[in-house]
Motif scaffolding. Sequence first.
Motif, PDB file in Angstrom:
ATOM      1  N   ALA A  70       0.774  -1.076  -0.072  1.00  0.00           N
ATOM      2  CA  ALA A  70       0.277   0.182   0.026  1.00  0.00           C
ATOM      3  C   ALA A  70       0.778   1.224  -0.013  1.00  0.00           C
ATOM      4  O   ALA A  70       1.834   1.214   0.734  1.00  0.00           O
ATOM      5  N   THR A  71       0.364   2.355  -0.792  1.00  0.00           N
ATOM      6  CA  THR A  71       1.094   3.561  -0.789  1.00  0.00           C
ATOM      7  C   THR A  71       0.265   4.519  -0.463  1.00  0.00           C
ATOM      8  O   THR A  71      -1.001   4.460  -0.659  1.00  0.00           O
ATOM      9  N   ALA A  72       0.562   5.669   0.118  1.00  0.00           N
ATOM     10  CA  ALA A  72      -0.239   6.897   0.405  1.00  0.00           C
ATOM     11  C   ALA A  72      -0.537   7.716  -0.596  1.00  0.00           C
ATOM     12  O   ALA A  72      -1.491   8.604  -0.263  1.00  0.00           O
ATOM     13  N   SER A  73       0.218   7.662  -1.839  1.00  0.00           N
ATOM     14  CA  SER A  73      -0.250   8.551  -2.901  1.00  0.00           C
ATOM     15  C   SER A  73       0.278   7.923  -4.324  1.00  0.00           C
ATOM     16  O   SER A  73       1.212   7.171  -4.219  1.00  0.00           O
ATOM     17  N   PRO A  74      -0.254   8.548  -5.368  1.00  0.00           N
ATOM     18  CA  PRO A  74       0.435   8.017  -6.574  1.00  0.00           C
ATOM     19  C   PRO A  74       2.156   8.553  -6.785  1.00  0.00           C
ATOM     20  O   PRO A  74       2.780   7.561  -7.075  1.00  0.00           O
ATOM     21  N   GLU A  75       2.426   9.577  -5.971  1.00  0.00           N
ATOM     22  CA  GLU A  75       3.615  10.021  -6.125  1.00  0.00           C
ATOM     23  C   GLU A  75       4.594   8.956  -5.139  1.00  0.00           C
ATOM     24  O   GLU A  75       5.726   8.878  -5.445  1.00  0.00           O
ATOM     25  N   GLN A  76       4.079   8.566  -4.154  1.00  0.00           N
ATOM     26  CA  GLN A  76       4.752   7.675  -3.496  1.00  0.00           C
ATOM     27  C   GLN A  76       4.877   6.271  -4.244  1.00  0.00           C
ATOM     28  O   GLN A  76       5.874   5.573  -4.155  1.00  0.00           O
ATOM     29  N   GLY A 101     -11.078   3.320 -14.770  1.00  0.00           N
ATOM     30  CA  GLY A 101     -12.188   2.541 -14.365  1.00  0.00           C
ATOM     31  C   GLY A 101     -11.971   1.874 -12.863  1.00  0.00           C
ATOM     32  O   GLY A 101     -12.920   1.303 -12.219  1.00  0.00           O
ATOM     33  N   SER A 102     -10.825   1.625 -12.419  1.00  0.00           N
ATOM     34  CA  SER A 102     -10.439   0.769 -11.285  1.00  0.00           C
ATOM     35  C   SER A 102     -10.537   1.590  -9.914  1.00  0.00           C
ATOM     36  O   SER A 102     -10.561   1.035  -8.885  1.00  0.00           O
ATOM     37  N   GLY A 103     -10.274   2.961  -9.964  1.00  0.00           N
ATOM     38  CA  GLY A 103      -9.932   3.752  -8.706  1.00  0.00           C
ATOM     39  C   GLY A 103      -8.670   3.359  -8.002  1.00  0.00           C
ATOM     40  O   GLY A 103      -8.509   3.544  -6.829  1.00  0.00           O
ATOM     41  N   MET A 104      -7.745   2.909  -8.787  1.00  0.00           N
ATOM     42  CA  MET A 104      -6.549   2.539  -8.226  1.00  0.00           C
ATOM     43  C   MET A 104      -5.449   3.152  -9.234  1.00  0.00           C
ATOM     44  O   MET A 104      -5.606   2.999 -10.436  1.00  0.00           O
ATOM     45  N   TYR A 105      -4.396   3.422  -8.574  1.00  0.00           N
ATOM     46  CA  TYR A 105      -3.001   3.827  -9.172  1.00  0.00           C
ATOM     47  C   TYR A 105      -2.044   2.748  -8.763  1.00  0.00           C
ATOM     48  O   TYR A 105      -2.020   2.274  -7.662  1.00  0.00           O
ATOM     49  N   LEU A 106      -1.437   1.943  -9.782  1.00  0.00           N
ATOM     50  CA  LEU A 106      -0.544   0.722  -9.755  1.00  0.00           C
ATOM     51  C   LEU A 106       0.833   1.234 -10.518  1.00  0.00           C
ATOM     52  O   LEU A 106       0.786   1.880 -11.340  1.00  0.00           O
ATOM     53  N   ALA A 107       1.596   0.383  -9.801  1.00  0.00           N
ATOM     54  CA  ALA A 107       3.138   0.242 -10.054  1.00  0.00           C
ATOM     55  C   ALA A 107       3.457  -1.114  -9.969  1.00  0.00           C
ATOM     56  O   ALA A 107       3.494  -1.725  -8.993  1.00  0.00           O
ATOM     57  N   TYR A 108       4.121  -1.715 -11.098  1.00  0.00           N
ATOM     58  CA  TYR A 108       4.605  -3.271 -10.778  1.00  0.00           C
ATOM     59  C   TYR A 108       6.113  -3.471 -11.216  1.00  0.00           C
ATOM     60  O   TYR A 108       6.890  -2.538 -12.050  1.00  0.00           O
ATOM     61  N   LEU A 109       6.687  -4.319 -10.230  1.00  0.00           N
ATOM     62  CA  LEU A 109       7.924  -4.640 -10.731  1.00  0.00           C
ATOM     63  C   LEU A 109       8.184  -5.853 -10.470  1.00  0.00           C
ATOM     64  O   LEU A 109       7.434  -6.690  -9.618  1.00  0.00           O
ATOM     65  N   ASP A 111      11.367  -8.409  -8.522  1.00  0.00           N
ATOM     66  CA  ASP A 111      12.568  -8.017  -7.667  1.00  0.00           C
ATOM     67  C   ASP A 111      14.041  -8.703  -8.137  1.00  0.00           C
ATOM     68  O   ASP A 111      13.686  -9.195  -9.295  1.00  0.00           O
ATOM     69  N   PRO A 112      14.989  -8.389  -7.802  1.00  0.00           N
ATOM     70  CA  PRO A 112      16.057  -9.192  -8.428  1.00  0.00           C
ATOM     71  C   PRO A 112      16.018 -10.876  -8.188  1.00  0.00           C
ATOM     72  O   PRO A 112      16.648 -11.398  -9.092  1.00  0.00           O
ATOM     73  N   ASP A 113      15.153 -11.276  -7.635  1.00  0.00           N
ATOM     74  CA  ASP A 113      14.970 -12.865  -7.646  1.00  0.00           C
ATOM     75  C   ASP A 113      13.628 -13.215  -8.380  1.00  0.00           C
ATOM     76  O   ASP A 113      13.509 -14.498  -8.580  1.00  0.00           O
ATOM     77  N   GLY A 114      13.040 -12.176  -8.903  1.00  0.00           N
ATOM     78  CA  GLY A 114      11.981 -12.481  -9.961  1.00  0.00           C
ATOM     79  C   GLY A 114      10.444 -12.464  -9.337  1.00  0.00           C
ATOM     80  O   GLY A 114       9.472 -12.712  -9.979  1.00  0.00           O
ATOM     81  N   ASN A 115      10.523 -11.997  -7.984  1.00  0.00           N
ATOM     82  CA  ASN A 115       9.152 -11.964  -7.276  1.00  0.00           C
ATOM     83  C   ASN A 115       8.372 -10.950  -7.790  1.00  0.00           C
ATOM     84  O   ASN A 115       9.029  -9.685  -7.828  1.00  0.00           O
ATOM     85  N   LYS A 116       7.222 -10.897  -8.072  1.00  0.00           N
ATOM     86  CA  LYS A 116       6.405  -9.933  -8.457  1.00  0.00           C
ATOM     87  C   LYS A 116       5.647  -9.044  -7.591  1.00  0.00           C
ATOM     88  O   LYS A 116       5.089  -9.756  -6.791  1.00  0.00           O
ATOM     89  N   LEU A 117       6.011  -7.829  -7.727  1.00  0.00           N
ATOM     90  CA  LEU A 117       5.580  -6.601  -6.669  1.00  0.00           C
ATOM     91  C   LEU A 117       4.718  -5.629  -7.266  1.00  0.00           C
ATOM     92  O   LEU A 117       4.862  -5.248  -8.336  1.00  0.00           O
ATOM     93  N   CYS A 118       3.819  -5.191  -6.365  1.00  0.00           N
ATOM     94  CA  CYS A 118       2.947  -4.249  -6.655  1.00  0.00           C
ATOM     95  C   CYS A 118       2.660  -3.134  -5.698  1.00  0.00           C
ATOM     96  O   CYS A 118       2.556  -3.508  -4.653  1.00  0.00           O
ATOM     97  N   ALA A 119       2.829  -1.762  -6.132  1.00  0.00           N
ATOM     98  CA  ALA A 119       2.627  -0.728  -5.352  1.00  0.00           C
ATOM     99  C   ALA A 119       1.087  -0.343  -5.714  1.00  0.00           C
ATOM    100  O   ALA A 119       1.097   0.007  -6.815  1.00  0.00           O
ATOM    101  N   LEU A 120       0.240  -0.011  -4.756  1.00  0.00           N
ATOM    102  CA  LEU A 120      -1.029   0.356  -4.988  1.00  0.00           C
ATOM    103  C   LEU A 120      -1.659   1.101  -4.241  1.00  0.00           C
ATOM    104  O   LEU A 120      -1.384   1.610  -2.988  1.00  0.00           O
ATOM    105  N   HIS A 121      -2.224   2.323  -4.726  1.00  0.00           N
ATOM    106  CA  HIS A 121      -2.740   3.312  -4.077  1.00  0.00           C
ATOM    107  C   HIS A 121      -4.336   3.448  -4.713  1.00  0.00           C
ATOM    108  O   HIS A 121      -4.433   3.791  -5.842  1.00  0.00           O
ATOM    109  N   ARG A 122      -5.195   3.420  -3.691  1.00  0.00           N
ATOM    110  CA  ARG A 122      -6.655   3.746  -3.709  1.00  0.00           C
ATOM    111  C   ARG A 122      -6.714   5.078  -3.944  1.00  0.00           C
ATOM    112  O   ARG A 122      -6.691   5.897  -3.076  1.00  0.00           O
TER     113      ARG A 122
END
Length: 125
Positions: A70-76, A101-109, A111-122
């Motif tokens: 979870a992130t506090a803002s799109p900037e975060q 249409g989702s009401g979400m701001y998302l960013a995907y990465l 990690d160096p081992d290949g794990n999929k991560l997402c930053a989400l701000h509602r």
Amino acid sequence: MFSHMMIGSNDLDRSKVFYDAVLGTVGARPGSFDEKGRLVYFHNGAAFLVTKPINGEPASCANGATIGFATASPEQADAWHTAGVEHGGTAIEDAPGERPGSGMYLAYLRDPDGNKLCALHRLSA
């Protein structure tokens, strides 16, 4: 609902550099190694751990799994994404942004081992 998450890594020192940078953008302190050699982060009542697999086999990422932060803002979310790319992660999927249409701001990465991560701000209505 969740108390903690644990993922595997084949290089804990590399993971520390990556996760210190990425999780630092959401206010987490740098990780520390516990008595079992696991990398541990505590933040907002939850724990995130990175470890070498206890069965001695190489760590691998889970196909189809995503760990969301979870992130506090799109900037975060943008800062999280930038820190990840600058510290060994790989940008994946669409560029960080609002998903129409989702009401979400998302960013995907990954990690160096290949794990999929997402930053989400509602986004507010």
